[in-house]
Enzyme design. Structure first.
Site, mmCIF file in Angstrom:
data_model
loop_
_atom_site.group_PDB
_atom_site.id
_atom_site.type_symbol
_atom_site.label_atom_id
_atom_site.label_comp_id
_atom_site.label_asym_id
_atom_site.label_seq_id
_atom_site.Cartn_x
_atom_site.Cartn_y
_atom_site.Cartn_z
ATOM 1 N N LEU A 146 17.831 37.007 -48.016
ATOM 2 C CA LEU A 146 16.418 36.639 -47.906
ATOM 3 C C LEU A 146 15.565 37.904 -47.808
ATOM 4 O O LEU A 146 15.740 38.700 -46.889
ATOM 5 C CB LEU A 146 16.192 35.747 -46.682
ATOM 6 N N GLY B 237 25.966 36.597 -42.494
ATOM 7 C CA GLY B 237 25.442 37.313 -41.333
ATOM 8 C C GLY B 237 23.955 37.522 -41.493
ATOM 9 O O GLY B 237 23.445 37.614 -42.609
ATOM 10 N N GLY B 238 23.227 37.581 -40.388
ATOM 11 C CA GLY B 238 21.794 37.824 -40.444
ATOM 12 C C GLY B 238 21.101 36.869 -41.386
ATOM 13 O O GLY B 238 21.133 35.658 -41.204
ATOM 14 N N ASP B 239 20.490 37.437 -42.431
ATOM 15 C CA ASP B 239 19.780 36.626 -43.426
ATOM 16 C C ASP B 239 20.553 36.552 -44.742
ATOM 17 O O ASP B 239 19.981 36.358 -45.795
ATOM 18 C CB ASP B 239 18.377 37.196 -43.655
ATOM 19 N N GLU B 240 21.873 36.667 -44.658
ATOM 20 C CA GLU B 240 22.719 36.700 -45.852
ATOM 21 C C GLU B 240 23.615 35.467 -45.922
ATOM 22 O O GLU B 240 24.240 35.075 -44.930
ATOM 23 C CB GLU B 240 23.595 37.954 -45.846
#
Length: 186
Positions: A115, A155-158
């Site tokens: 994102l 992970g995170g925005d992935e």
């Protein structure tokens, strides 16, 4: 009694072969129709000449322990925020898709979704808003793909998409276009 009817035969085979059964776990159906998990411990009781008199043992309800282990397994393999498979489960899902493609003489597509400017959302609107966005993106990606496909939070925005049973590039492109459109929608 047993949810899986083959379990009774397995139990009988073990007790005939070994004269005992220990920690034999099975899911059973209770008289009221509910299902529980049990652990059986049994052994053969013989008379002086070795003839089988009866079987003796105990049955323990291990339903709560099974639920706890399933919960731990789910927590280890799924993202707590989105409920998607996490990177621990991603490798297994990818291997399953590859094996399925080999059997079906098809291909697997792997897509990485990151994102853009997600940090700006967290910094300007707060982490709660960022979490809501991640949940919404996960929901949209899942609904844009098919049941045989996997959406994982890397992970995170992935996110990672595993798109199985692909026979031509146009089919893959259509699915990816649909996935992109779903997360770009207002």
């Amino acid at each position: 009694l047993y949810v899986d009817p083959t379990r009774r035969e397995e139990f009988k085979t073990l007790i005939r072969r070994d004269g005992k059964v220990a920690d034999f776990e099975s899911e059973i159906i209770c008289c009221d129709g509910s299902k529980i998990w049990i652990s059986e411990h049994a052994h053969v009781v013989r008379n002086a000449d070795g003839t089988v008199l009866y079987y003796e043992g105990t049955v323990e309800d291990i339903t709560e322990r099974r639920r706890y282990h399933l919960t731990l397994h789910h927590q280890a393999t799924h993202d707590p925020l989105t409920g998607l498979p996490n990177r621990n489960l991603l490798g297994d899902r990818l291997e399953q898709a590859i094996q399925g493609a080999r059997r079906g003489h098809s291909k697997v597509a792997l897509a990485f979704v990151d994102l853009d400017n997600f940090k700006v959302i967290n910094d300007s609107l707060g982490h709660a808003s960022g979490d809501q966005l991640l949940i919404e993106v996960a929901t949209r990606l899942r609904s844009a793909l098919r049941g045989v496909d996997t959406v994982a939070r890397y992970g995170g925005d992935e996110f990672v998409l595993i798109i199985g049973e692909q026979n031509d590039a146009r089919q893959t492109e259509q699915l990816l276009t649909r996935a992109m459109a779903s997360i770009q929608a207002p």
